[in-house]
Write an enzyme that holds these catalytic residues in place. Sequence first.
Site, PDB file in Angstrom:
ATOM      1  CB  THR A  49       1.182  -2.612   2.753  1.00  0.00           C
ATOM      2  OG1 THR A  49      -0.568  -2.936   3.236  1.00  0.00           O
ATOM      3  CG2 THR A  49       1.024  -2.905   1.100  1.00  0.00           C
ATOM      4  CG  HIS A  52       1.743  -8.375   3.033  1.00  0.00           C
ATOM      5  ND1 HIS A  52       1.379  -9.409   3.350  1.00  0.00           N
ATOM      6  CD2 HIS A  52       0.781  -7.588   3.441  1.00  0.00           C
ATOM      7  CE1 HIS A  52      -0.273  -9.591   3.623  1.00  0.00           C
ATOM      8  NE2 HIS A  52       0.041  -8.252   3.841  1.00  0.00           N
TER       9      HIS A  52
END
Length: 352
Positions: A49, A52
Amino acid sequence: MATVSSNTMKAIIKQTPEPGGLIIADVPMPKIGVKDVLVKIKKTAICGTDIHIYNWDEWAQRTIKTPQIIGHEFVGEVVEAGEGVTNIKPGNLVSGEGHLVCGVCRHCITGNLHLCRQTVGIGVNIDGVFSEYISIPASNAWVCNPAVSEDVLSVQDPLGNAVHTALSFNLIGEDVLITGAGPIGLMSVPIVKRAGARHIVVTDINPKRLEMAKDLGATATVDVTKQNISDAIKFLNMNEGFDVGLEMSGSPAAFNDMINAMANGGKIAILGIISNSTQVDWDKIIFNSLTLKGIYGREMYSTWYKMSMLLQSGLDKEVAKIITHSFPFQDFQEAFEIMKSGESGKVILDWV
Ligand code: NAD
Ligand code: ZN
């Protein structure tokens, strides 16, 4: 025991809405409420994450409001507890659940906190843990056994994803397919083994990660750039395909490979975040009577309990093998680049 002596602290912040855009800055020390604890961070780990957010992909653009402190995987020491906190004391070593829930909805009051519709993500929707101190609700802090290494304790959030996904279905005597040997897919291998699976087949496109899967106990690995899952099925003398699938790649191709390789009546737990436009062969799902279960986060707090007990019964040694790099937090740029390259397992940032 650590004490707090400053009004500011260092934090890694997503400063600007663009690829990269991370800086270290001095920010105010967090304040604690009556039911919160102040934690001095020891180690944090970089999650997919965070990558990202670093890459500033479409999901990050739609989700993250800059400037924001990022990160959600951590271990640290409690240095202060609010007046209303009874179960946690300064000096406790804690990690924490990164999903904050409302506590009063239908799911929360019936013990299914992981299904709360008001879930807020630390390091995603609000400031994260890549900082010298954090304030979190005591109810989200998980007291850790100091006999387990701090590196391993810092990766309990993704390990919890692996535990939650792997234990979604009964595994004893079953043949299990894991698509994706990223850190979470790798962590799943020894868990699935302990839960009594017969064969554990792991797929990826990265030979190094497949080697790690083999070392952690996979019965066979498939490099899908060169081989097919059906080769492994033949090699293992399996008759009907896999009983249980754990999707841990987020790849539409891998998900389709899995659907094609399942036995009739097979069960699939999906952790990987597959794009909404993914096409699947619905005939295979419907007429082969497959069960699909989406997984989000960890069950609060049964996953944490199971994980702690597994760590104390030897799983920690296997998880330690998946941690490949560690950097002082000041070298975060290098750490993010290594994580991004795919040439790593888990990457740790050291805050002490
Ligand atoms: P990761 O991106 O490091 O690992 C994914 C792996 O899949 C990589 O090793 C990649 O090489 C491999 N892969 C790519 N294409 C493939 C293919 N065609 N076949 C097989 N493997 C292929 O991710 P991770 O940190 O291990 O997390 C696994 C997945 O779970 C990611 O999609 C992540 O976004 C997701 N995730 C979901 C939750 C949740 O709550 N649902 C929580 C954490 C992570
Ligand atoms: Zn709720």
